[in-house]
Design a protein around this motif. Structure first.
Motif, PDB file in Angstrom:
ATOM      1  N   LEU A 174      36.342  50.395  -2.337  1.00 54.69           N
ATOM      2  CA  LEU A 174      36.602  49.208  -2.014  1.00 54.69           C
ATOM      3  C   LEU A 174      37.868  48.571  -2.838  1.00 54.69           C
ATOM      4  O   LEU A 174      38.440  47.778  -2.199  1.00 54.69           O
ATOM      5  CB  LEU A 174      35.358  48.247  -2.623  1.00 54.69           C
ATOM      6  CG  LEU A 174      33.878  48.545  -1.945  1.00 54.69           C
ATOM      7  CD1 LEU A 174      32.751  47.706  -2.614  1.00 54.69           C
ATOM      8  CD2 LEU A 174      34.048  48.481  -0.406  1.00 54.69           C
ATOM      9  N   GLY A 175      38.262  49.180  -3.711  1.00 54.78           N
ATOM     10  CA  GLY A 175      39.539  48.753  -4.494  1.00 54.78           C
ATOM     11  C   GLY A 175      39.363  48.876  -5.945  1.00 54.78           C
ATOM     12  O   GLY A 175      38.389  48.910  -6.590  1.00 54.78           O
ATOM     13  N   VAL A 176      40.368  48.796  -6.602  1.00 60.43           N
ATOM     14  CA  VAL A 176      40.814  48.490  -7.991  1.00 60.43           C
ATOM     15  C   VAL A 176      40.799  46.875  -8.392  1.00 60.43           C
ATOM     16  O   VAL A 176      41.423  46.410  -7.769  1.00 60.43           O
ATOM     17  CB  VAL A 176      41.969  49.396  -8.527  1.00 60.43           C
ATOM     18  CG1 VAL A 176      42.117  49.067 -10.094  1.00 60.43           C
ATOM     19  CG2 VAL A 176      41.969  50.699  -8.293  1.00 60.43           C
ATOM     20  N   ASP A 177      40.082  46.606  -9.352  1.00 60.47           N
ATOM     21  CA  ASP A 177      40.316  45.223  -9.786  1.00 60.47           C
ATOM     22  C   ASP A 177      41.159  45.335 -11.062  1.00 60.47           C
ATOM     23  O   ASP A 177      40.754  45.997 -12.039  1.00 60.47           O
ATOM     24  CB  ASP A 177      39.137  44.386 -10.345  1.00 60.47           C
ATOM     25  CG  ASP A 177      39.021  43.097 -10.683  1.00 60.47           C
ATOM     26  OD1 ASP A 177      40.530  42.834 -11.318  1.00 60.47           O
ATOM     27  OD2 ASP A 177      38.283  42.278 -10.421  1.00 60.47           O
ATOM     28  N   GLY A 178      42.535  45.150 -10.558  1.00 61.21           N
ATOM     29  CA  GLY A 178      43.809  45.299 -11.645  1.00 61.21           C
ATOM     30  C   GLY A 178      43.649  44.229 -12.771  1.00 61.21           C
ATOM     31  O   GLY A 178      44.637  44.311 -13.565  1.00 61.21           O
ATOM     32  N   SER A 179      42.644  43.534 -13.010  1.00 59.58           N
ATOM     33  CA  SER A 179      42.685  42.594 -13.961  1.00 59.58           C
ATOM     34  C   SER A 179      42.873  43.195 -15.520  1.00 59.58           C
ATOM     35  O   SER A 179      42.511  44.329 -15.697  1.00 59.58           O
ATOM     36  CB  SER A 179      41.176  41.888 -14.337  1.00 59.58           C
ATOM     37  OG  SER A 179      40.974  40.980 -13.085  1.00 59.58           O
ATOM     38  N   LEU A 180      43.619  42.493 -16.301  1.00 60.49           N
ATOM     39  CA  LEU A 180      44.073  43.090 -17.642  1.00 60.49           C
ATOM     40  C   LEU A 180      43.337  42.532 -18.572  1.00 60.49           C
ATOM     41  O   LEU A 180      43.290  41.331 -18.794  1.00 60.49           O
ATOM     42  CB  LEU A 180      45.503  42.767 -17.829  1.00 60.49           C
ATOM     43  CG  LEU A 180      46.280  43.317 -19.238  1.00 60.49           C
ATOM     44  CD1 LEU A 180      46.305  44.822 -19.121  1.00 60.49           C
ATOM     45  CD2 LEU A 180      47.567  42.700 -19.525  1.00 60.49           C
ATOM     46  N   SER A 181      42.165  43.326 -19.052  1.00 65.88           N
ATOM     47  CA  SER A 181      41.093  43.159 -19.853  1.00 65.88           C
ATOM     48  C   SER A 181      41.316  43.925 -21.216  1.00 65.88           C
ATOM     49  O   SER A 181      41.556  45.002 -21.177  1.00 65.88           O
ATOM     50  CB  SER A 181      39.983  42.968 -19.382  1.00 65.88           C
ATOM     51  OG  SER A 181      39.742  44.231 -18.895  1.00 65.88           O
ATOM     52  N   PRO A 182      40.772  42.942 -22.431  1.00 67.73           N
ATOM     53  CA  PRO A 182      40.852  44.119 -23.571  1.00 67.73           C
ATOM     54  C   PRO A 182      39.377  44.780 -23.929  1.00 67.73           C
ATOM     55  O   PRO A 182      38.220  44.531 -23.222  1.00 67.73           O
ATOM     56  CB  PRO A 182      41.015  42.711 -24.494  1.00 67.73           C
ATOM     57  CG  PRO A 182      40.008  41.604 -24.016  1.00 67.73           C
ATOM     58  CD  PRO A 182      40.329  41.926 -22.450  1.00 67.73           C
ATOM     59  N   TRP A 183      39.440  45.602 -25.073  1.00 71.17           N
ATOM     60  CA  TRP A 183      38.187  45.880 -25.569  1.00 71.17           C
ATOM     61  C   TRP A 183      38.690  46.351 -27.028  1.00 71.17           C
ATOM     62  O   TRP A 183      39.186  47.375 -27.287  1.00 71.17           O
ATOM     63  CB  TRP A 183      37.796  47.340 -24.824  1.00 71.17           C
ATOM     64  CG  TRP A 183      36.454  47.780 -25.299  1.00 71.17           C
ATOM     65  CD1 TRP A 183      35.863  48.246 -26.333  1.00 71.17           C
ATOM     66  CD2 TRP A 183      35.396  48.002 -24.220  1.00 71.17           C
ATOM     67  NE1 TRP A 183      34.561  48.548 -26.095  1.00 71.17           N
ATOM     68  CE2 TRP A 183      34.147  48.329 -25.009  1.00 71.17           C
ATOM     69  CE3 TRP A 183      35.213  47.660 -22.652  1.00 71.17           C
ATOM     70  CZ2 TRP A 183      33.078  48.741 -24.383  1.00 71.17           C
ATOM     71  CZ3 TRP A 183      34.063  48.070 -22.248  1.00 71.17           C
ATOM     72  CH2 TRP A 183      32.926  48.574 -22.945  1.00 71.17           C
ATOM     73  N   GLY A 184      38.421  45.583 -27.965  1.00 72.11           N
ATOM     74  CA  GLY A 184      38.598  45.901 -29.357  1.00 72.11           C
ATOM     75  C   GLY A 184      40.048  45.827 -29.405  1.00 72.11           C
ATOM     76  O   GLY A 184      40.755  44.788 -29.390  1.00 72.11           O
ATOM     77  N   GLU A 185      40.650  46.787 -30.200  1.00 70.27           N
ATOM     78  CA  GLU A 185      41.862  46.852 -30.637  1.00 70.27           C
ATOM     79  C   GLU A 185      42.831  47.150 -29.363  1.00 70.27           C
ATOM     80  O   GLU A 185      44.154  47.082 -29.336  1.00 70.27           O
ATOM     81  CB  GLU A 185      42.416  47.873 -31.628  1.00 70.27           C
ATOM     82  CG  GLU A 185      41.732  47.272 -32.975  1.00 70.27           C
ATOM     83  CD  GLU A 185      42.280  46.170 -33.585  1.00 70.27           C
ATOM     84  OE1 GLU A 185      43.409  45.640 -32.938  1.00 70.27           O
ATOM     85  OE2 GLU A 185      41.580  45.683 -34.514  1.00 70.27           O
ATOM     86  N   GLU A 186      42.311  47.504 -28.165  1.00 68.91           N
ATOM     87  CA  GLU A 186      43.037  47.562 -26.829  1.00 68.91           C
ATOM     88  C   GLU A 186      43.018  46.274 -26.322  1.00 68.91           C
ATOM     89  O   GLU A 186      42.280  45.680 -25.704  1.00 68.91           O
ATOM     90  CB  GLU A 186      42.215  48.289 -26.016  1.00 68.91           C
ATOM     91  CG  GLU A 186      42.955  48.739 -24.783  1.00 68.91           C
ATOM     92  CD  GLU A 186      43.653  50.066 -24.586  1.00 68.91           C
ATOM     93  OE1 GLU A 186      44.227  50.326 -23.520  1.00 68.91           O
ATOM     94  OE2 GLU A 186      43.748  50.697 -25.627  1.00 68.91           O
ATOM     95  N   SER A 187      44.147  45.297 -27.080  1.00 65.94           N
ATOM     96  CA  SER A 187      44.082  43.888 -26.897  1.00 65.94           C
ATOM     97  C   SER A 187      45.112  43.534 -25.894  1.00 65.94           C
ATOM     98  O   SER A 187      46.318  43.824 -26.037  1.00 65.94           O
ATOM     99  CB  SER A 187      44.667  43.507 -28.409  1.00 65.94           C
ATOM    100  OG  SER A 187      44.885  42.224 -28.215  1.00 65.94           O
ATOM    101  N   VAL A 188      44.737  42.450 -25.170  1.00 62.29           N
ATOM    102  CA  VAL A 188      45.525  41.780 -24.090  1.00 62.29           C
ATOM    103  C   VAL A 188      46.622  40.765 -25.126  1.00 62.29           C
ATOM    104  O   VAL A 188      47.788  40.752 -24.686  1.00 62.29           O
ATOM    105  CB  VAL A 188      45.005  40.815 -23.026  1.00 62.29           C
ATOM    106  CG1 VAL A 188      45.777  40.107 -22.435  1.00 62.29           C
ATOM    107  CG2 VAL A 188      43.960  41.567 -22.280  1.00 62.29           C
ATOM    108  N   ALA A 189      46.055  40.222 -26.027  1.00 60.67           N
ATOM    109  CA  ALA A 189      46.971  39.467 -26.972  1.00 60.67           C
ATOM    110  C   ALA A 189      48.381  40.214 -27.415  1.00 60.67           C
ATOM    111  O   ALA A 189      49.273  39.873 -27.548  1.00 60.67           O
ATOM    112  CB  ALA A 189      46.204  38.718 -28.085  1.00 60.67           C
TER     113      ALA A 189
END
Length: 320
Positions: A174-189
């Motif tokens: 169906l596809g990739v949801d390319g949203s840039l999302s964080p997880w802990g220190e894997e930070s979007v900020a």
């Protein structure tokens, strides 16, 4: 880059014979989560469908959308930890009040308010509704981005993995949801600061988020779902630090909703005035409708300055 989630999408009345094969194949790619999303079953069939998937070892199940009241959602979320969404502010508020009164604010992680329209077949739970049989995939890649062009490269690698597992199972990708999302220190900020030289909360933040969104949109891969920057507070350690430092407030997260899919997500909020919270939710609905794209909202209604979110730790509470 790591696979954040691989999701199998099925009709609610499927025979589920593919689930075990999917789970085994997905786990070989070592994703952070393996998920199954079924099209919304009628209330009479919901418990049977969810229980069957639970018995098959699936821990992330999305099922309850469109048809369900606050009371029904609370029942299934409390018993099975199933993901659900509301499109009505009133029902979402009823659910929040129920878990607040019962001291079960942790259940908020499973339930979102979906405003501004519906989103289909995304691997991001709970604000997505399954309509097609197939596989979708999301990525964890904030730390891989040094330039905007790195976004397309990451998404292409994700597309290749998604097509590989779909082909192996004889399912549609169906596809990739390319949203840039964080997880802990894997930070979007941190990614925003690294790419644009600004700290979230300072002038230029909206522009930076918008540029990231444009890079995701322009990537030439098969996409599904939201495909925007995500700012779930509890999931991003740098966001937490910025809130504690007074650099980000509730007003900022609401404002960023204009340029990203959840500006207010996985966010503890100190609830002293439920009418004020209701007005806040309608503000978010207005932003989504003016923006012309759906948004997801998840709030933990709390009393304390900090709230311990399971899996992500202590998170500062925002104040209305």
């Amino acid at each position: 880059m790591r696979i954040r989630s691989i999701t199998l999408h099925l009709p609610w009345d499927d025979d589920y014979s593919i689930v075990a094969k999917f789970k085994q194949a997905a786990e070989e790619l070592n994703p952070a989560t393996v998920r199954v999303s079924i099209s919304p079953p009628p209330p009479r069939a919901a418990e049977r469908a969810v229980a069957k998937l639970r018995d098959m070892g699936i821990n992330y199940i999305s099922a309850l959308h469109l048809y369900y009241s606050a009371e029904e959602v609370y029942k299934y979320v409390a018993e099975y930890g199933v993901f659900a969404s509301f499109t009505d502010v009133g029902e979402y508020l009823k659910f929040l009040k129920t878990i607040y009164d019962k001291g079960e604010a942790h259940l908020s992680r499973y339930v979102s308010l979906l405003a501004g329209g519906l989103v289909f077949n995304s691997p991001y739970f709970p604000a997505s509704i399954t309509t097609r049989r197939g596989i979708s995939l999301s990525l964890l890649y904030p730390n891989d981005i040094k330039t905007l062009s790195d976004i397309e490269e990451a998404l292409k690698r994700g597309e290749q993995l998604g097509m590989y597992i779909s082909s192996a199972l004889g399912l549609e990708f169906l596809g990739v949801d390319g949203s840039l999302s964080p997880w802990g220190e894997e930070s979007v900020a941190k990614a925003v600061e690294r790419l644009f030289g600004i700290r979230l909360g300072t002038p230029g933040s909206h522009y930076a988020i918008w540029q990231l969104n444009k890079a995701i949109k322009s990537a030439e891969v098969k996409k599904v779902g939201f495909n925007e920057v995500m700012l779930p507070l509890a999931e991003d350690e740098e966001l937490k630090r910025l809130v504690r430092a007074g650099a980000l407030t509730l007003r900022d997260f609401v404002s960023y909703t204009a340029v990203c899919v959840p500006g207010l997500d996985m966010a503890p909020i100190r609830v002293k005035d439920w009418d004020a919270l209701k007005r806040l939710l309608y503000d978010l609905v207005a932003i989504a409708e003016a923006k012309g794209r759906p948004i997801g909202v998840r709030i933990f209604p709390v009393d304390d300055e900090e709230y311990d979110v399971a899996g992500f730790g202590k998170t500062p509470a925002l104040k209305i």
